[in-house]
Write a protein that holds these residues in place. Structure first.
Motif, mmCIF file in Angstrom:
data_model
loop_
_atom_site.group_PDB
_atom_site.id
_atom_site.type_symbol
_atom_site.label_atom_id
_atom_site.label_comp_id
_atom_site.label_asym_id
_atom_site.label_seq_id
_atom_site.Cartn_x
_atom_site.Cartn_y
_atom_site.Cartn_z
ATOM 1 N N GLU A 1 13.943 -1.021 -0.283
ATOM 2 C CA GLU A 1 14.695 -0.334 0.777
ATOM 3 C C GLU A 1 13.775 -0.030 1.960
ATOM 4 O O GLU A 1 14.184 -0.110 3.118
ATOM 5 C CB GLU A 1 15.312 0.964 0.257
ATOM 6 N N GLN A 2 12.533 0.308 1.663
ATOM 7 C CA GLN A 2 11.591 0.686 2.732
ATOM 8 C C GLN A 2 10.812 -0.493 3.300
ATOM 9 O O GLN A 2 10.176 -0.353 4.343
ATOM 10 C CB GLN A 2 10.590 1.718 2.191
ATOM 11 N N ASN A 3 10.821 -1.619 2.586
ATOM 12 C CA ASN A 3 9.977 -2.734 3.000
ATOM 13 C C ASN A 3 10.763 -4.040 3.030
ATOM 14 O O ASN A 3 10.698 -4.828 2.071
ATOM 15 C CB ASN A 3 8.765 -2.869 2.058
ATOM 16 N N HIS A 4 11.505 -4.232 4.076
ATOM 17 C CA HIS A 4 12.241 -5.486 4.217
ATOM 18 C C HIS A 4 12.521 -5.721 5.701
ATOM 19 O O HIS A 4 12.400 -4.803 6.515
ATOM 20 C CB HIS A 4 13.554 -5.433 3.431
ATOM 21 N N ASP A 5 12.836 -6.947 6.029
ATOM 22 C CA ASP A 5 13.375 -7.225 7.356
ATOM 23 C C ASP A 5 14.615 -8.096 7.176
ATOM 24 O O ASP A 5 15.096 -8.250 6.048
ATOM 25 C CB ASP A 5 12.319 -7.853 8.284
ATOM 26 N N GLU A 6 15.127 -8.660 8.274
ATOM 27 C CA GLU A 6 16.390 -9.393 8.136
ATOM 28 C C GLU A 6 16.242 -10.668 7.322
ATOM 29 O O GLU A 6 17.227 -11.247 6.879
ATOM 30 C CB GLU A 6 17.020 -9.679 9.513
ATOM 31 N N HIS A 7 14.976 -11.108 7.089
ATOM 32 C CA HIS A 7 14.784 -12.364 6.356
ATOM 33 C C HIS A 7 14.499 -12.161 4.870
ATOM 34 O O HIS A 7 14.602 -13.094 4.093
ATOM 35 C CB HIS A 7 13.625 -13.158 6.965
ATOM 36 N N GLY A 8 14.088 -10.960 4.513
ATOM 37 C CA GLY A 8 13.782 -10.749 3.101
ATOM 38 C C GLY A 8 12.874 -9.558 2.860
ATOM 39 O O GLY A 8 12.783 -8.648 3.693
ATOM 40 N N ILE A 9 12.211 -9.617 1.721
ATOM 41 C CA ILE A 9 11.369 -8.511 1.263
ATOM 42 C C ILE A 9 10.006 -8.585 1.937
ATOM 43 O O ILE A 9 9.538 -9.656 2.304
ATOM 44 C CB ILE A 9 11.203 -8.582 -0.276
ATOM 45 N N LEU A 10 9.372 -7.420 2.096
ATOM 46 C CA LEU A 10 7.998 -7.352 2.608
ATOM 47 C C LEU A 10 7.163 -6.588 1.582
ATOM 48 O O LEU A 10 6.947 -5.386 1.725
ATOM 49 C CB LEU A 10 7.966 -6.600 3.949
ATOM 50 N N TRP A 11 6.747 -7.271 0.516
ATOM 51 C CA TRP A 11 6.074 -6.558 -0.575
ATOM 52 C C TRP A 11 4.757 -5.947 -0.141
ATOM 53 O O TRP A 11 3.910 -6.635 0.433
ATOM 54 C CB TRP A 11 5.779 -7.512 -1.745
ATOM 55 N N PRO A 12 4.535 -4.673 -0.441
ATOM 56 C CA PRO A 12 3.176 -4.131 -0.320
ATOM 57 C C PRO A 12 2.301 -4.871 -1.347
ATOM 58 O O PRO A 12 2.764 -5.194 -2.444
ATOM 59 C CB PRO A 12 3.332 -2.658 -0.724
ATOM 60 N N ALA A 13 1.044 -5.143 -0.992
ATOM 61 C CA ALA A 13 0.201 -5.970 -1.856
ATOM 62 C C ALA A 13 0.083 -5.401 -3.269
ATOM 63 O O ALA A 13 0.026 -6.146 -4.250
ATOM 64 C CB ALA A 13 -1.188 -6.128 -1.235
#
Lengths: 572, 572
Positions: free
Chosen positions: B457-469
């Protein structure tokens, strides 16, 4: 870890309800506690051992190319209905309703879930083969939970499932898991055999092996060759058959003749009255196999193996005929039944087929035949291996060794399921020609919690557990004799820090207890290496004990790190 | 891992039944699959993230001195009867019978099990304090499972329990866990607040904090100060109260007088008819608190906070009185009720106590009072904070900042239980004087599977997930543009081997797919670093993309290792 802070209570006495040594030691050494019959809590020491085993399993599964997932325990009844197992699984399957009255089963195994998952995710040969596994809690409502973790109702299992495009692929996946299992159990320090087993009720074509840890308390009997690597479950084990003596080779054989045998109904009675060897008697029993009657004849000193009979006939159900039915079919009550002149098919054990002068029931009350020579007197249409092997039989594989019978704890199982589940649940794929084919499956289980029991059954002495280093809760037990001695405690704490810094797992007994109490607890817990810091510490010396070998030596405290490392490297 | 072999299917479209973005992305990126409502399978990518989170939790729990154990899901009903919760827990508790008709609950939480365990194992102050934890599967039959892993029926939880000899010890254990939780959620890359919360139905004396990941879809509202670190659950949040204006400071205040207000029953009607501010109206409601009637008065523009009222009164149950009962108690129907002349106790909100010229019901049909001056006209016996705060209120702690209201996902909860369970289940110990005392308990939960949802919920954009490392399923996504180009594949495989050898977790997209498909999947899966091996590889150059920042640069392929290491070190 400081033992004064460890959540651990040891017990001097074995709890009355713990029948087997592993159960007793797990309770006494503070590894587990019972919450309900067959339901256990793992205390910190037990949890650590479990994690060691899980870690070994994960490493070997990854090495074998299996991918980990995690499936739920709550499984919709609909899935089990689809596979047809919901109605046949019986009371071992725990069933429940949710608040909307939907039925669920608590997973005792996950064939249905994984098959429906792969059915939905994979539809092309391009994405096969794949092997998936999980380490997950299973539920089976055992009729009689016992022996601690050996037969419990909630337990940890590693279950893996392979999906292939053809039998050749399944074969590769199967042996890949087979090899991984060998590595896993070897790393856990277990003395085990991979034994050929019968496919049993779970069904499916093709092979299956059970991995058995040898232990006297094991619930299964296995035959192991003294010379070659043949090992098989008793249900499946075959002995070598002596060479066939052709009928014309025994031209001297007497003619079969009927004789009066009043009140001789059992093998024992015949042996005593006629002064003959039970091996000279032909024992014949009538069975009902899927509603059809058959007779099975084995030597008088043998037991009929019903699994072998079922497999020969290819039937689902086999039961001994009741006496009335047997009499109706043969003309005689059990005790006077024999293979001669029967109208039902007669399955003749290979040993019987090789007899030349036998005694058999005459299918007439109080009469038997003697000088029965099956190769001459019987139609040898159904000859096969229909008996249980016995200790000392010759090995069917190498024909040199003798078969010894051991008890084993089943710790793993690999199984070719074929299309049993994939066909029922519709797990299909398109082959390179665009045609629909059914996936071929294998399933592979390891009783993770059960491994703890098996390791302890094989690794203990009268004082306690003897953990193999690979699965020990801690590697080193540091014991300052007197925590009131500043010097001893200082030496102990220095060694503690050094060992921790080098990555060893260390438990330090910093409790203010008498040495006798500390040693008894330490023996019971059975960490592989013990280092005792006593009076000699002032001369820079400590005692190092290898628990398993009970090898003790006084060494310079500066040599401890090196010696512990050597020990661990030699062990793992 | 080679992506061609990974058990993964991505989806272009969001499934219709997935309402929130984290649920959609978890399905689309192949992290989870639904088996039944609120029951999920974790696919390999999801399982890996779960393991990362579990690993962080274990490290921080061990650092905090907590010891891991593992308790069963099957819990005997008797234990829940002992604690008194079996009858009150409601349909969320999944109940079942074993084959012997014994009742069990599937554990939604483990207070009963742990308390009975510690009761049996510890009986002396010498072995306290102790904090025990487990990571284990919980079952709660939610009325309305939804939002994927946010509200599910089978889920993974870390639950810890502390046992102390006194309140001071409990306080230390509590803050020890509080600090560990802060470290855990920070390491998971979450934007969260530890908010003061109400102890609620679970009971127990002392404090409790909820750990809330800020997210618009959160089911809880929390108040957060714009200046200081004050944060509280809406049930608990308090605003600063304006200075009290003593009665004599408003000598000009008019005398309270009754006036006719036909058909003016609601705040809106009064505001419109009398042209007054709702803040000038005193709203009075009658409640039944554990069978006794009370009145609560707040400003017309405020909502009554029933939790605060319950806590003030120290009652278990609070419900608004039905109109008939209210009329019987006050002489008027709701709409004409006011605090003047009531015979039931009147709880007056601090804001009302500070009013000098209010309008209030006259407890007479169609009549109100005006010029009500509570400090003069009412007995201010029960003054307190009885209202919900609103956006923009002043902070009660620093009195400078404004309170902002956010939505939050509850990811953790720490709670001082006191003696609630230890008293009921008899978890006692002998103190140094040999006297029996009851242990003081705390309980500490983390929704392990829920963390996945919160992170996404906190780490995404319109293309997908933005995983913290720290919690990404793999760290690096290697993408050779064309697997048919021998050079690209060779470069990619070399980088793959080098990265693996350095301990990085790498996924290599070795599928024969169009670049567009590969990039779309890669965006969706959201691994932190992407390395694209395209035509420039022949000049020794590759493209490195930091997914989160969408930072792209062409770098020398020999610099890849160094750059990936720098990135990871800056992230974790």
């Amino acid at each position: 870890m400081r033992q004064s802070q460890l959540f651990l209570s040891t017990m001097r006495e074995s709890p009355a309800d713990a029948e087997v040594i592993s159960h007793q030691l797990m309770l006494r050494a503070g590894l587990i506690r019972q919450l309900a019959a067959g339901v256990y809590t793992y205390l910190p020491l037990g949890r650590r051992v479990l994690q060691k085993v899980e870690h070994i399993i994960r490493e070997e599964m990854e090495r074998a190319g299996a991918q980990e997932l995690l499936m739920p325990a709550m499984q919709p009844a609909e899935l089990w209905q689809e596979s047809g197992r919901y109605s046949v699984y019986g009371p071992e399957l725990i069933r429940l309703h949710d608040r909307h009255e939907r039925e669920f089963a608590l997973g005792p195994t996950h064939e249905e879930v994984i098959t429906s998952l792969v059915r939905d995710e994979i539809n092309s040969y391009r994405r096969l083969p794949v092997t998936l596994y999980q380490i997950q809690t299973k539920f089976r409502d055992e009729r009689r939970p016992r022996f601690g973790l050996l037969r419990s109702r909630e337990f940890l299992m590693k279950d893996a499932y392979s999906f292939d495009t053809d039998w050749e692929g399944l074969d590769q996946s199967y042996w890949n898991m087979y090899r991984a299992y060998n590595r896993i159990f070897a790393r856990c320090g277990l003395n085990f055999r991979a034994v050929e087993a019968d496919s049993g009720a779970i069904g499916g074509e093709g092979g299956t092996h059970e991995f058995m840890a040898l232990a006297d308390i094991g619930e299964d009997a296995i035959a192991v060759c003294s010379q070659c690597d043949y090992a098989a479950n008793l249900e499946k084990a075959q002995a070598a058959v002596p060479a066939f003596i052709e009928a014309d080779q025994r031209a001297d054989a007497g003619t079969a003749e009927k004789f009066h045998t009043p009140n001789l109904r059992t093998i024992d009675q015949l042996v005593q009255a006629l002064h003959i060897d039970p091996a000279a008697i032909i024992k014949t029993l009538i069975f009902i196999a899927d509603n059809k009657a058959v007779a099975v004849a084995v030597r008088g000193d043998r037991d009929i193996n019903e699994i072998k009979v079922k497999n020969y006939l290819g039937v689902e159900n086999l039961a001994i005929a009741d006496p009335a039915a047997a009499a109706r079919l043969t003309g005689a009550a059990p005790g006077s039944i024999g293979p001669l002149g029967l109208t039902v098919p007669v399955l003749i054990d290979e040993e019987v087929a090789r007899m030349t002068d036998g005694v058999a029931g005459a299918n007439e009350q109080d009469y038997h035949y003697r000088h029965v020579y099956p190769a001459r007197d019987l139609e040898l249409k159904h000859v096969g291996d229909f008996r249980n092997i016995v200790e000392g039989d010759s090995c069917s594989r190498c024909e040199k060794g003798r078969l010894n019978i051991y008890r084993g704890i089943e710790i793993g199982h690999v199984f070719k399921l074929g299309t049993k589940y994939s066909a029922r649940l519709g797990a299909t794929f398109l082959n390179p020609d665009g045609q629909v084919q059914t996936m071929l499956m294998g399933c592979y289980g390891i009783g993770v919690s059960r491994i703890l029991s098996a390791v302890i059954e094989q690794n203990h002495d009268e004082h306690g557990i003897l953990w193999p280093a690979a699965v020990a809760p801690y590697c080193v037990h540091l014991i300052p004799i007197s925590v009131k001695s500043g010097f001893q405690m200082q030496t102990a704490m220095e060694l503690y820090s050094e060992l921790l810094a080098q990555g060893f797992e260390v438990l330090i007994d910093d409790r203010d207890e008498r040495p006798g109490v500390k040693f008894k607890d330490s023996d019971l817990m059975g960490l592989p290496v013990r280092i005792i810091i006593g009076r000699d510490a002032e001369q820079g010396m400590v005692e190092l004990v290898e628990r398993k070998m009970n090898k003790k030596e006084l060494i310079d405290k500066d040599a401890v790190l090196k010696r512990v490392r050597e020990f661990v490297e030699s062990e793992v």
